[in-house]
Scaffold this motif. Sequence first.
Motif, short mmCIF file in Angstrom:
data_model
loop_
_atom_site.label_atom_id
_atom_site.label_comp_id
_atom_site.label_asym_id
_atom_site.label_seq_id
_atom_site.Cartn_x
_atom_site.Cartn_y
_atom_site.Cartn_z
N UNK A 52 0.86 -1.19 0.00
CA UNK A 52 0.00 0.00 0.00
C UNK A 52 0.89 1.23 0.00
N UNK A 53 0.32 2.43 -0.20
CA UNK A 53 1.17 3.62 -0.30
C UNK A 53 2.07 3.80 0.93
N UNK A 54 3.31 4.22 0.68
CA UNK A 54 4.30 4.32 1.76
C UNK A 54 3.86 5.26 2.89
N UNK A 55 3.30 6.46 2.59
CA UNK A 55 2.88 7.34 3.70
C UNK A 55 1.85 6.67 4.61
N UNK A 56 0.98 5.88 4.01
CA UNK A 56 -0.04 5.16 4.82
C UNK A 56 0.64 4.13 5.73
N UNK A 57 1.64 3.46 5.20
CA UNK A 57 2.37 2.47 6.00
C UNK A 57 3.14 3.14 7.14
N UNK A 58 3.77 4.27 6.84
CA UNK A 58 4.55 4.96 7.88
C UNK A 58 3.63 5.40 9.02
N UNK A 59 2.46 5.92 8.67
CA UNK A 59 1.50 6.34 9.72
C UNK A 59 1.03 5.16 10.56
N UNK A 60 0.90 3.99 9.90
CA UNK A 60 0.43 2.80 10.62
C UNK A 60 1.46 2.32 11.63
N UNK A 61 2.74 2.57 11.34
CA UNK A 61 3.81 2.07 12.22
C UNK A 61 4.48 3.19 13.02
N UNK A 62 3.97 4.42 12.84
CA UNK A 62 4.46 5.54 13.65
C UNK A 62 3.26 6.43 13.92
N UNK A 63 2.33 5.91 14.71
CA UNK A 63 1.04 6.56 14.90
C UNK A 63 1.19 7.82 15.74
N UNK A 64 0.30 8.80 15.52
CA UNK A 64 0.42 10.08 16.23
C UNK A 64 0.26 9.98 17.74
N UNK A 65 -0.41 8.94 18.24
CA UNK A 65 -0.56 8.80 19.69
C UNK A 65 0.71 8.25 20.35
N UNK A 66 1.57 7.68 19.53
CA UNK A 66 2.82 7.14 20.08
C UNK A 66 2.69 5.75 20.69
N UNK A 67 1.61 5.03 20.33
CA UNK A 67 1.43 3.69 20.90
C UNK A 67 2.48 2.73 20.32
N UNK A 68 2.73 2.83 19.01
CA UNK A 68 3.72 1.94 18.41
C UNK A 68 5.12 2.26 18.93
N UNK A 69 5.36 3.55 19.18
CA UNK A 69 6.66 3.94 19.77
C UNK A 69 6.82 3.29 21.14
N UNK A 70 5.74 3.30 21.94
CA UNK A 70 5.80 2.69 23.28
C UNK A 70 6.01 1.18 23.17
N UNK A 71 5.33 0.57 22.18
CA UNK A 71 5.45 -0.88 21.92
C UNK A 71 6.91 -1.23 21.62
N UNK A 72 7.54 -0.40 20.82
CA UNK A 72 8.93 -0.64 20.42
C UNK A 72 9.88 -0.39 21.61
N UNK A 73 9.71 0.76 22.27
CA UNK A 73 10.59 1.11 23.40
C UNK A 73 10.45 0.13 24.57
N UNK A 74 9.27 -0.49 24.67
CA UNK A 74 9.07 -1.46 25.75
C UNK A 74 10.07 -2.61 25.68
N UNK A 75 10.61 -2.84 24.51
CA UNK A 75 11.61 -3.92 24.40
C UNK A 75 12.85 -3.59 25.24
N UNK A 76 13.26 -2.32 25.21
CA UNK A 76 14.39 -1.91 26.04
C UNK A 76 14.00 -1.97 27.53
#
Length: 324
Positions: free
Chosen positions: A196-220
Amino acid sequence: MTNAVTASTTGDFAVDVRAGLTKAGQKELPSKYLYDTIGSKLFDVIAELPQYGLTRADERLLKEHAREIVRQTPGDVILCELGSGSGKKTRWILEALARRRHTYYFPIEISSAALAVCRRELADLPAVGIVGLEREYLDGLLEVAARRQEGQRILALFLGSTIGNFSSPADRTFLRDIRNILQPGDALLLGTDLEKPIPQLIEAYDDPLGVTAAFNLNLLARINRELEANFVLAQFEHVARFNAETRSIEMHLRALRRQTVAIQGADLAITLEEGETIWTENSHKYSLEEVAGIATHAGWVCRAQWIDREWPFAESLLTAANVE
Ligand code: AVI
């Protein structure tokens, strides 16, 4: 009837962390470790985000086409699922199967908590026996195959595009491994996220609420909790980028400054340069032809594909080809 079989071994987190962080070149951590109790809860929130349509597309397709999927898998079928999670998405397939005859369902999960949720979620289904297997995927599948009775066929589910989290060629190898455990006439329902279009993918994996960021950082944070490490989370940022060569979204954790981190439980100290990243996940985006192609190559026949138009995603029904 419900019961669970417990695994005797679990993966060694410390060994994998050490191997990934001492690799020459790109440092990495296996994405399966994103899913501890906190990570799994964060993933459930990701699945609800408007920007991340993958899980809803998977569910829509299963709900809409369960009867047809089951119609195309005739006979006495035992159902198993690699990475069942809560089992919520599987309800439609189980209902359709159980309408035909009493059915056994084997959810295969490394998380005992997820198996417990799954058993609770599906407990109301009549004519379904649930046998949870607390195992790695292929160990669980081997166990299901060993329990098969004369004349029964296996329908295995591998949903949610988890296959896309195996970097190529591991996805192909995994499909071949599943095929080698199963017999001609058995089937695999494979869910894959499509391009699917790249901007749509980036938004899906870097959401404005920061939930995916928290999901990723939780690994550390998990490494801090479980391996007595001293990662300072504020000194890392979540990065989601599209790799055009592999057609995958990659998640990384980028060090905001040069730093040394001690991980006592892995007997390790590492230095990260400013801007250096730790690669934590690969999420491949398939084309329809690619799915059919890799399936054929791994010894499957692609019988049917159902595609969600709202969020390009496919369920492919594969049957095990005869071995020449
Ligand atoms: C589980 N898996 C298919 C998800 C994906 O989209 O690759 C994991 C995920 N990572 C970030 N958001 C969701």
